[in-house]
Enzyme design. Structure first.
Site, mmCIF file in Angstrom:
data_model
loop_
_atom_site.group_PDB
_atom_site.id
_atom_site.type_symbol
_atom_site.label_atom_id
_atom_site.label_comp_id
_atom_site.label_asym_id
_atom_site.label_seq_id
_atom_site.Cartn_x
_atom_site.Cartn_y
_atom_site.Cartn_z
ATOM 1 N N SER A 125 62.752 0.499 2.644
ATOM 2 C CA SER A 125 63.210 -0.267 3.793
ATOM 3 C C SER A 125 64.079 0.616 4.669
ATOM 4 O O SER A 125 64.874 1.427 4.166
ATOM 5 C CB SER A 125 64.022 -1.486 3.341
ATOM 6 N N TYR A 150 70.245 -4.792 -1.993
ATOM 7 C CA TYR A 150 68.851 -4.508 -1.636
ATOM 8 C C TYR A 150 68.691 -3.057 -1.202
ATOM 9 O O TYR A 150 67.767 -2.358 -1.644
ATOM 10 C CB TYR A 150 68.418 -5.457 -0.526
#
Length: 252
Positions: free
Chosen positions: A147, A160
């Site tokens: 990401s 995350y």
């Protein structure tokens, strides 16, 4: 001189796509099928969506099967690869798109949630990559999903982003460990992308803010990311190795 006229059916190039029932993973599955890959659609629990992904591939003239497996379970993932080999003759591409994305400030995140996040995003990537290393045929590709938040450092994304930083680290090391194997290992790191996971994690105001940030002034789509994955999976992208491609429309 005798000539054997028996026709031979070449073994199709085969792709395993984890998290392939929905979101980016599903679009990757259908995109690779369009390039002629037989696709193994891995899913964790939603058999309805997984079978819908298979039907979508078949409706376009491709080959696909759905296989349920927890990416963090080494025995289940080994069995998934066994099924891929038994069905299609081997595995050439592995795309690891399975993941979780619970969001909260670091001070507030429940540690049980953290453990589940790490199990899927880090251990799951490790387990899938371990089987890929053992199984992929020459000319193959391993593509992990990270990401862009690893670099963007948005508040609320600490856990995350930490898991995706780990994914990037293990990917770059693995690319070097596979010297001489003719197998590439890369990361695609999407920016904000319109998926159910993204929309569930962000309210309407936050979605609008993120859409305004890239110079292209929109959110990414699963198709945007699938095109990058397809490039890396195919012969045109085979000279790209050990890289992190931030597919985010130029967001900074």
């Amino acid at each position: 001189m005798s000539i054997d006229a028996t026709p031979t059916t070449p073994t199709p190039r085969t792709a395993v796509v984890t998290g392939g029932s929905r979101g980016i993973g599903r679009r990757v599955a259908t995109r690779l099928a369009a390039d002629g890959y037989a696709v193994v659609v891995n899913y964790a629990s939603n058999s309805t969506e997984a079978e819908a992904a298979v039907r979508e591939v078949e409706a376009a003239g491709g080959q696909a099967i759905a296989v349920r497996a927890d990416v963090a379970d080494e025995n289940a993932i080994s069995a998934l690869f066994d099924t891929a080999e038994q069905t299609y003759g081997g595995v050439d591409v592995v795309v690891n798109a399975a993941g979780r994305m619970p969001l909260a400030p670091l001070a507030d995140l429940d540690l049980d949630v953290l453990d589940a996040l790490y199990r899927t995003n880090i251990r799951g990537t490790f387990v899938v990559n371990q089987q890929a290393v053992r199984r992929l045929r020459p000319g193959g590709a391993i593509i992990n999903l990270s990401s862009s938040v690893v670099g963007l450092a948005f508040p609320g994304y600490s856990a995350y982003a930490a898991t995706k930083g780990a994914v990037e680290a293990m990917t770059l090391v693995l690319a070097r460990e596979l010297r001489g194997r003719d197998v590439t290992v890369n990361v695609v790191a999407p920016g904000p992308t319109v998926t159910d996971l993204f929309l569930q994690a962000n309210d309407e105001k936050r979605v609008a803010q993120l859409a305004a940030q890239p110079p292209l002034e929109r959110l990414g789509t699963p198709s945007d990311i699938a095109e990058v994955v397809a490039f890396l999976a195919g012969p045109a992208g085979h000279w790209v190795n050990g890289q992190v491609l931030r597919a985010n429309g130029g967001i900074i």
